[in-house]
Design a protein around this motif. Structure first.
Motif, PDB file in Angstrom:
ATOM      1  N   ASP A  66     105.206  35.544  78.319  1.00 39.71           N
ATOM      2  CA  ASP A  66     104.946  36.179  77.015  1.00 39.71           C
ATOM      3  C   ASP A  66     104.179  35.233  76.098  1.00 39.71           C
ATOM      4  O   ASP A  66     103.251  35.636  75.397  1.00 39.71           O
ATOM      5  N   VAL A  67     104.610  33.982  76.099  1.00 40.25           N
ATOM      6  CA  VAL A  67     103.949  32.995  75.245  1.00 40.25           C
ATOM      7  C   VAL A  67     102.506  32.812  75.695  1.00 40.25           C
ATOM      8  O   VAL A  67     101.587  32.752  74.880  1.00 40.25           O
ATOM      9  N   VAL A  68     102.312  32.760  77.011  1.00 37.86           N
ATOM     10  CA  VAL A  68     100.951  32.611  77.530  1.00 37.86           C
ATOM     11  C   VAL A  68     100.104  33.807  77.096  1.00 37.86           C
ATOM     12  O   VAL A  68      98.969  33.650  76.639  1.00 37.86           O
ATOM     13  N   ASP A  69     100.683  35.006  77.208  1.00 35.35           N
ATOM     14  CA  ASP A  69      99.939  36.204  76.799  1.00 35.35           C
ATOM     15  C   ASP A  69      99.544  36.116  75.326  1.00 35.35           C
ATOM     16  O   ASP A  69      98.442  36.504  74.944  1.00 35.35           O
ATOM     17  N   LYS A  70     100.463  35.602  74.512  1.00 38.50           N
ATOM     18  CA  LYS A  70     100.155  35.485  73.076  1.00 38.50           C
ATOM     19  C   LYS A  70      99.013  34.499  72.847  1.00 38.50           C
ATOM     20  O   LYS A  70      98.126  34.740  72.029  1.00 38.50           O
ATOM     21  N   LEU A  71      99.057  33.395  73.589  1.00 40.13           N
ATOM     22  CA  LEU A  71      97.987  32.406  73.442  1.00 40.13           C
ATOM     23  C   LEU A  71      96.647  32.996  73.872  1.00 40.13           C
ATOM     24  O   LEU A  71      95.622  32.784  73.222  1.00 40.13           O
ATOM     25  N   VAL A  72      96.681  33.745  74.970  1.00 40.40           N
ATOM     26  CA  VAL A  72      95.440  34.372  75.436  1.00 40.40           C
ATOM     27  C   VAL A  72      94.919  35.340  74.378  1.00 40.40           C
ATOM     28  O   VAL A  72      93.717  35.379  74.081  1.00 40.40           O
ATOM     29  N   ALA A  73      95.841  36.090  73.757  1.00 39.22           N
ATOM     30  CA  ALA A  73      95.435  37.040  72.713  1.00 39.22           C
ATOM     31  C   ALA A  73      94.763  36.309  71.554  1.00 39.22           C
ATOM     32  O   ALA A  73      93.775  36.790  70.992  1.00 39.22           O
ATOM     33  N   ILE A  74      95.302  35.139  71.217  1.00 41.31           N
ATOM     34  CA  ILE A  74      94.691  34.360  70.130  1.00 41.31           C
ATOM     35  C   ILE A  74      93.256  33.977  70.507  1.00 41.31           C
ATOM     36  O   ILE A  74      92.341  34.076  69.695  1.00 41.31           O
ATOM     37  N   TYR A  75      93.065  33.585  71.766  1.00 41.41           N
ATOM     38  CA  TYR A  75      91.722  33.225  72.205  1.00 41.41           C
ATOM     39  C   TYR A  75      90.787  34.424  72.245  1.00 41.41           C
ATOM     40  O   TYR A  75      89.598  34.307  71.988  1.00 41.41           O
ATOM     41  N   GLU A  76      91.339  35.598  72.568  1.00 42.48           N
ATOM     42  CA  GLU A  76      90.509  36.800  72.611  1.00 42.48           C
ATOM     43  C   GLU A  76      90.087  37.222  71.209  1.00 42.48           C
ATOM     44  O   GLU A  76      88.967  37.692  70.997  1.00 42.48           O
ATOM     45  N   ASN A  77      91.014  37.088  70.256  1.00 46.01           N
ATOM     46  CA  ASN A  77      90.798  37.715  68.946  1.00 46.01           C
ATOM     47  C   ASN A  77      90.323  36.761  67.862  1.00 46.01           C
ATOM     48  O   ASN A  77      89.632  37.175  66.951  1.00 46.01           O
TER      49      ASN A  77
END
Ligand code: FE
Length: 204
Positions: A33-44
């Motif tokens: 979940d944390v990784v997904d959140k970090l990826v989302a930050i990089y996407e957005n």
């Protein structure tokens, strides 16, 4: 059209990150979940901020804008962006009151990552990749962007060799804003061409 897709080797840092991520999850030090959140930050946020700075500079500096439209890779390098894997050629395409540009990769997910970071999931979906070409106006309407018939839609198919960045129109009512404030208005979606930039800052 044409060119190669999917053939880019994963850069060494990406392989290291993947290995570290697997290890941390396995050891229970990090959740996916944390990784997904970090990826989302990089996407957005983090990734697209580079592109936003390029767009804001082009809006305030017409000489820079001309250089950007003439040679996108050289112009983004002026601001310190670019490098290996971003493709040799970056083409900036300018939206005007009569032309709207939309970026897609019909074969896979080629994306101008030096200026936009990681592509959003929908960019990689077959539906987006085909509909961007077949029915761009309908697709854009679903993104909330209604374009009058008088506006020509130009669709740009990315490849490993040529990536595209949309230079959105500067919104009305922003004449008093400086470059840094303008950059905060520019979204990833506007630089892919599925949205406009508005004078109200997006939530980050
Ligand atoms: Fe591709």
């Amino acid at each position: 059209m044409g060119g190669t897709h999917n053939s880019e080797p994963e850069p060494y840092p990406a392989l290291r990150v993947r290995a570290l991520e697997s290890l941390l999850i396995e050891k229970g030090l990090l959740s996916s979940d944390v990784v997904d959140k970090l990826v989302a930050i990089y996407e957005n946020d983090v990734g697209p901020m580079n592109g936003a700075r390029v767009v804001a500079r082009a809006w305030v500096d017409s000489a820079y804008k001309q250089r950007l439209l003439a040679d996108g890779a050289a112009a983004i390098a002026e601001l310190g962006f670019g490098g290996r894997g971003g493709g040799d050629k970056l083409v900036a395409v300018e939206n005007t009151p009569t032309v709207h540009n939309l970026v897609v990769c019909t074969l896979c997910s080629c994306y101008p990552w030096p200026v936009l970071g990681l592509p959003p999931n929908w960019y990689k979906m077959p539906a987006y990749r085909s509909r961007a070409v077949l029915e761009p106006r309908t697709l854009l309407r679903e993104f909330g962007l209604e374009l009058p018939e008088s506006v020509e839609v130009r669709v740009w198919d990315s490849s490993a060799e040529v990536r595209y960045l949309v230079l959105p129109e500067r919104p009305a009512g922003t004449g008093h804003l400086g470059e840094a404030e303008l950059a905060r208005l520019v979204t990833r979606d506007a630089m892919i061409g599925v949205a406009r930039v508005t004078a109200a800052a997006p939530a980050r």
